[in-house]
Write a protein that holds these residues in place. Structure first.
Motif, PDB file in Angstrom:
ATOM      1  N   GLY A 108       1.423  -1.007  -0.026  1.00 38.52           N
ATOM      2  CA  GLY A 108       0.084  -0.317  -0.455  1.00 38.52           C
ATOM      3  C   GLY A 108       0.853   1.205  -0.225  1.00 38.52           C
ATOM      4  O   GLY A 108       2.382   1.509   0.345  1.00 38.52           O
ATOM      5  N   GLU A 109       0.329   2.301  -0.271  1.00 36.31           N
ATOM      6  CA  GLU A 109       0.912   3.536  -0.279  1.00 36.31           C
ATOM      7  C   GLU A 109       1.795   4.015   1.394  1.00 36.31           C
ATOM      8  O   GLU A 109       0.816   4.198   2.470  1.00 36.31           O
ATOM      9  N   ARG A 110       2.930   4.335   0.860  1.00 39.05           N
ATOM     10  CA  ARG A 110       3.752   4.670   2.425  1.00 39.05           C
ATOM     11  C   ARG A 110       3.775   3.259   3.135  1.00 39.05           C
ATOM     12  O   ARG A 110       4.014   3.044   4.015  1.00 39.05           O
ATOM     13  N   GLY A 111       3.878   2.022   2.716  1.00 39.58           N
ATOM     14  CA  GLY A 111       3.189   0.975   3.689  1.00 39.58           C
ATOM     15  C   GLY A 111       2.444   0.908   4.595  1.00 39.58           C
ATOM     16  O   GLY A 111       2.236   0.566   5.899  1.00 39.58           O
ATOM     17  N   LEU A 112       0.761   1.991   4.178  1.00 38.16           N
ATOM     18  CA  LEU A 112       0.049   2.136   5.123  1.00 38.16           C
ATOM     19  C   LEU A 112      -0.992   0.394   4.731  1.00 38.16           C
ATOM     20  O   LEU A 112      -1.422   0.644   6.406  1.00 38.16           O
ATOM     21  N   LYS A 113      -0.342  -0.543   4.532  1.00 37.02           N
ATOM     22  CA  LYS A 113      -1.724  -1.571   4.433  1.00 37.02           C
ATOM     23  C   LYS A 113      -0.311  -2.685   5.524  1.00 37.02           C
ATOM     24  O   LYS A 113      -1.465  -3.305   6.139  1.00 37.02           O
ATOM     25  N   LEU A 114       0.865  -1.928   5.834  1.00 37.81           N
ATOM     26  CA  LEU A 114       0.923  -3.020   6.939  1.00 37.81           C
ATOM     27  C   LEU A 114       1.103  -2.462   8.462  1.00 37.81           C
ATOM     28  O   LEU A 114       0.471  -1.148   8.557  1.00 37.81           O
ATOM     29  N   SER A 115       0.597  -3.662   9.541  1.00 34.48           N
ATOM     30  CA  SER A 115       1.276  -2.737  10.748  1.00 34.48           C
ATOM     31  C   SER A 115       2.960  -2.367  10.600  1.00 34.48           C
ATOM     32  O   SER A 115       3.358  -2.143  10.721  1.00 34.48           O
ATOM     33  N   GLY A 116       1.878  -1.005  12.332  1.00 32.14           N
ATOM     34  CA  GLY A 116       3.385  -0.667  12.683  1.00 32.14           C
ATOM     35  C   GLY A 116       4.899  -1.269  12.764  1.00 32.14           C
ATOM     36  O   GLY A 116       5.711  -1.125  12.367  1.00 32.14           O
ATOM     37  N   GLY A 117       4.843  -2.659  12.952  1.00 36.14           N
ATOM     38  CA  GLY A 117       5.376  -3.732  13.801  1.00 36.14           C
ATOM     39  C   GLY A 117       6.004  -3.913  12.521  1.00 36.14           C
ATOM     40  O   GLY A 117       7.479  -3.964  11.919  1.00 36.14           O
ATOM     41  N   GLU A 118       5.016  -4.650  11.302  1.00 39.02           N
ATOM     42  CA  GLU A 118       5.603  -5.003  10.251  1.00 39.02           C
ATOM     43  C   GLU A 118       6.312  -3.826   8.904  1.00 39.02           C
ATOM     44  O   GLU A 118       7.339  -4.552   8.883  1.00 39.02           O
ATOM     45  N   LYS A 119       6.009  -2.733   9.416  1.00 41.05           N
ATOM     46  CA  LYS A 119       6.589  -2.110   8.594  1.00 41.05           C
ATOM     47  C   LYS A 119       8.550  -1.581   9.239  1.00 41.05           C
ATOM     48  O   LYS A 119       9.253  -1.705   8.318  1.00 41.05           O
ATOM     49  N   GLN A 120       8.033  -1.797  10.695  1.00 43.76           N
ATOM     50  CA  GLN A 120       9.495  -1.587  11.628  1.00 43.76           C
ATOM     51  C   GLN A 120      10.383  -3.205  10.542  1.00 43.76           C
ATOM     52  O   GLN A 120      11.465  -2.950   9.933  1.00 43.76           O
ATOM     53  N   ARG A 121       9.808  -3.399  10.974  1.00 44.48           N
ATOM     54  CA  ARG A 121      10.489  -5.566  10.301  1.00 44.48           C
ATOM     55  C   ARG A 121      10.825  -4.532   8.753  1.00 44.48           C
ATOM     56  O   ARG A 121      12.453  -5.686   8.742  1.00 44.48           O
ATOM     57  N   VAL A 122      10.517  -4.951   8.156  1.00 40.20           N
ATOM     58  CA  VAL A 122      10.481  -4.456   6.689  1.00 40.20           C
ATOM     59  C   VAL A 122      12.152  -3.552   6.678  1.00 40.20           C
ATOM     60  O   VAL A 122      13.115  -3.697   5.781  1.00 40.20           O
ATOM     61  N   ALA A 123      11.929  -1.748   7.336  1.00 36.03           N
ATOM     62  CA  ALA A 123      12.736  -1.452   7.309  1.00 36.03           C
ATOM     63  C   ALA A 123      13.962  -2.335   8.225  1.00 36.03           C
ATOM     64  O   ALA A 123      15.235  -1.561   7.580  1.00 36.03           O
ATOM     65  N   ILE A 124      14.176  -2.753   8.676  1.00 39.40           N
ATOM     66  CA  ILE A 124      15.029  -4.032   9.648  1.00 39.40           C
ATOM     67  C   ILE A 124      15.326  -4.953   8.626  1.00 39.40           C
ATOM     68  O   ILE A 124      17.062  -4.927   8.316  1.00 39.40           O
ATOM     69  N   ALA A 125      15.607  -5.146   7.719  1.00 42.86           N
ATOM     70  CA  ALA A 125      15.099  -6.609   6.917  1.00 42.86           C
ATOM     71  C   ALA A 125      15.877  -5.802   5.615  1.00 42.86           C
ATOM     72  O   ALA A 125      16.891  -6.304   5.437  1.00 42.86           O
ATOM     73  N   ARG A 126      15.639  -5.008   5.298  1.00 38.95           N
ATOM     74  CA  ARG A 126      16.462  -4.082   4.031  1.00 38.95           C
ATOM     75  C   ARG A 126      17.290  -3.577   5.165  1.00 38.95           C
ATOM     76  O   ARG A 126      18.650  -3.368   3.950  1.00 38.95           O
ATOM     77  N   ALA A 127      18.012  -3.330   5.562  1.00 40.26           N
ATOM     78  CA  ALA A 127      18.900  -2.919   6.307  1.00 40.26           C
ATOM     79  C   ALA A 127      20.331  -3.793   6.553  1.00 40.26           C
ATOM     80  O   ALA A 127      21.359  -3.552   5.948  1.00 40.26           O
TER      81      ALA A 127
END
Ligand SMILES: Nc1ncnc2c1ncn2[C@@H]1O[C@H](COP(=O)(O)OP(=O)(O)OP(=O)(O)O)[C@@H](O)[C@H]1O
Length: 742
Positions: free
Chosen positions: A628-647
């Protein structure tokens, strides 16, 4: 009262001419002033290497000639300036003889040492990408034409050049055929009207030759008309590739340029307006070019031909009248169009305002709902629409006036020429065919002239859009790699970081750091803690060179980060930001973004490390799930884990986690903390956290307070000193936890 400032010496950067800003004049002492911005972009107010006058409107009473030699040691202040009252600027400048005559605080009608002022030069911006700012000197017409030509006459693209030449050839052919049309018609009329001996032709007794001749002429007439239209269309088709190619090229260049600009630039701009600038500007090039090359130049070319033909064939008075008519028509059109432009500007502004409001409101959909503010939002939107409606009405009404005036001028001139021709026909010095020819020539000229108003308006608009875009292209990033910087590779072994007496502020007068010094040894795990707004994230921004310290140095691997290329520096640091914003794409794309050349296996590995893989597998579309736009379809925690994974996938020697686990539940957080422990093994890592439980095992904890390093040590060391800030934070946290658990 309006004042003129003349900056005498460059202090920070280049000054922006013709700008509109708000700020306040801070009075530090009797001869020390600086400008305190109250809008973020005004931060960029600086003086020029050149002397550039700027009008200031001061709210409040101010004596006529106020300040001379404004100076301050502050880096954002005007180092030396002379202020004059506007009444004097056009004739004579009247600086005070002595700075001791400075108007005192009372005379300046200021409160708490601040005088509120509004500065502006009355430049109308009809585009809310905003007025030019830091480093944005408006490009002049010459620079614009040069830039424009570089796209339509590219040195390295012979195909485009060939097309331009062909298009110009087709244009000349089309105009030549166009002008021949009334001639062919004249000869056809004369052939059918006048016998070779000069008498009126009796068609009943006329020979077949007359008929064949006139039919041939009329056929030629048809062919010439069709040919002119055909060449015209062919020209458009040939030129379309030139235009589209240049639009693509420039849009790509501007886009790339925008990505190279500083974070501070982007923070002060509306993203929607920036994309509009690219869109309008690149289309503007196409429009301005097409209009100038295929409209304005052809009109002049055709006018020249028509005037010459009329002059030779019918007499100089015909040429004079037609040139006069076109002159009057043009002057009227340009005058009225100029007057109408402001309605157009108002329309654009209202449209942008409405568009921005709609976007802002829809982005904040949830907030609007939480506060039941739908009506308020709709009313606010309607206000902008009302402005648009009013401006639009004025535009239509003034267009009616323009059209009527144009018609009146043209019809008047046409009638006069026809009357003159009728006189000459009755005197026998002109034929009916001549009358038809004159009429045809003028009518043909009238067709492109009819578009003159809109062409002029659109060209002006296109030029403004182009100017905005090219001006954007002239903005130099303040933060860039120094020329001839040697490659420098930060490795896990040399990834030690040092902040040496760093001072920094975003806004003058509100320091974030003062003399901040600390070191982070290579391979160690360091936490930065401190109150909200103490500047923890700012440390990351400085290290990543999104901003530069006003004083002091930052080193990595023993090298000042200013002496490392931005590419090398930023490749060495992976950041999990506080607010993880995702691209409107799949999970896979978002994780892969960390290092686009790594294989899918590595993406999965990173997702596993970030405790994301198991969650992904439970989703029907797995890694292809759209976020979704700006990751809005994910929960806050899921977004953070995506960000951690890409880092993690970026695999840099320095890993920064800015509140990276703040949105996670305790179990997930513990899993991730374990995973991160593995991922950060052998790397330098910086963790910013409010939840002290996540940083307890760090090698060192830095406590930031009041812009300085207040304390540092291990958890146990800091907790053992009951007076330490950290100990207080820790006990507060423990207290909260025991309340939660009771
Ligand atoms: N671009 C900016 N322009 C002006 N001020 C800014 C900007 N970014 C941050 N600030 C200000 O700088 C101060 C420090 O911000 P920073 O984000 O570094 O704090 P922080 O310690 O990370 O806060 P938190 O723990 O709440 O995330 C804040 O007062 C903030 O309002």
């Amino acid at each position: 009262m309006a004042l003129l400032w003349t900056c005498r010496r460059n202090v920070i950067g280049r000054f922006v001419n013709k700008m509109s800003l708000k700020g306040r004049l801070m009075i530090l002492s009797s001869n020390s002033y600086y400008i305190q911005p109250i809008t973020s972009f005004a931060t960029h107010f600086t003086c020029s290497q050149r002397s550039v006058p700027l009008n200031f409107r001061i709210f409040g009473r101010l004596p006529q000639n106020v300040v001379r030699h404004v100076s301050s040691s502050n880096s954002t202040s005007v180092s030396r300036a002379i202020v004059y009252s506007t009444e004097d600027i056009s004739t004579k400048k009247l600086p005070l003889k002595d700075s001791s005559q400075l108007a005192g605080p009372t005379a300046l009608n200021q409160k708490d040492g601040r005088v509120w002022f509004h500065a502006g030069v009355g430049h109308i911006h009809d585009d809310d990408s905003g007025p030019p700012r830091n480093g944005e000197d408006k490009v002049n017409s010459k620079q614009m034409v040069k830039a424009m030509l570089s796209y339509v006459w590219p040195k390295d693209d012979p195909d485009i050049k060939k097309r331009v030449k062909l298009a110009v050839g087709l244009l000349v052919a089309s105009k030549a055929l166009n002008v021949s049309v009334p001639f062919l018609f004249k000869y056809a009329v004369d052939t059918l009207n006048v016998s070779p001996d000069g008498n009126i032709l009796n068609l009943a007794t006329a020979s077949d030759t007359v008929l064949t001749y006139s039919v041939a002429l009329l056929l030629g007439y048809g062919i010439a008309r069709a040919g002119a239209a055909g060449f015209n269309e062919l020209r458009n088709a040939v030129f379309a590739r030139v235009a589209q190619h240049s639009i693509r090229k420039i849009a790509r260049n501007v886009f790339l340029h925008l990505h190279n600009l500083d974070l501070s630039f982007h923070l002060s701009r509306k993203t929607g307006a920036l994309s509009k600038t690219i869109d309008r500007g690149s289309r503007g090039i196409n429009f301005a070019l097409s209009a100038i090359v295929f409209n304005i130049v052809p009109i002049l070319f055709e006018l020249g031909m028509v005037a010459t033909i009329l002059g030779f064939k019918c007499g100089p008075e015909y040429a004079a009248l037609s040139v006069g008519c076109v002159g009057l028509y043009t002057a009227f059109t340009l005058g009225v169009t100029q007057w109408r432009t402001k309605f157009r500007v108002m329309m654009n502004r209202a449209e942008n305002e409405a568009g921005n409001h709609a976007i802002d409101s829809l982005i904040n959909y949830e907030t609007v709902k939480y506060f039941n503010n739908e009506k308020f939002e709709a009313n606010k939107y309607d206000k902008s629409l009302k402005k648009y409606e009013d401006a639009s009405l004025k535009t239509s009404t003034s267009l009616a006036l323009l059209n009527f005036g144009q018609n009146a001028i043209f019809s008047g001139a046409l009638s006069m020429i026809m009357i003159m021709a009728a006189h000459q026909i009755s005197a026998g010095t002109m034929t009916v065919g001549d009358l038809v020819m004159v009429n045809g020539l003028l009518f043909q000229l009238g067709v492109p002239l009819g578009f003159l108003g809109s062409v002029y308006r659109e060209v002006r608009q296109a030029l403004i859009d182009m100017q905005t875009m090219f001006t954007l292209m002239t903005v130099d990033p303040q933060i860039k790699t120094k020329p001839n910087t040697a490659p420098f590779f930060v490795t896990p072994a040399n990834a030690f970081i040092e902040f040496r007496n760093v001072s920094f502020h975003y806004v003058p007068g509100k320091p974030i750091f003062q003399d901040l010094s600390f070191t982070i040894p290579a391979g160690k795990k360091v936490a930065i803690v401190g109150g909200s707004g103490s500047g923890k994230s700012s440390i990351v921004r400085l290290l990543y060179r999104f901003f530069e310290p006003t004083h002091g140095e930052i080193l990595i691997g023993g090298k000042n980060i200013n002496d490392i290329s931005l590419d090398d520096l930023r490749r060495a640091i992976a950041v999990v930001p506080q607010d993880s914003v995702l691209f409107h794409d799949t999970i896979q794309f978002n994780v892969h973004y960390g290092s686009l050349d790594r294989p899918m296996d590595d993406v999965i590995e990173a997702a596993k490390l970030a405790d994301l893989h198991t969650s992904i597998q439970t989703w029907p579309q797995g890694y292809d799930t759209q976020v979704g736009e700006r990751g809005l379809k994910l929960s806050g925690g899921e977004k953070q884990r995506v960000a951690i994974a890409r880092a993690i996938l970026k695999n840099s020697p320095v890993l920064i986690l800015d509140e990276a686990t703040s949105s996670l539940d305790s179990i997930t957080e513990q899993n991730i903390v374990d995973a991160l422990r593995r991922a950060t093994q052998g790397r330098t890592s910086i963790a910013i956290a409010h939840r002290l439980s996540t940083v307890m095992d760090c090698d060192t904890i830095l406590v930031i307070n009041g812009g300085r390093l207040a304390e540092q040590g291990t958890h146990n060391e800091l907790v053992s000193d009951s007076k330490s800030i950290y100990a207080r934070l820790w006990s507060t946290l423990q207290g909260l936890n025991s309340i939660k658990n009771s």
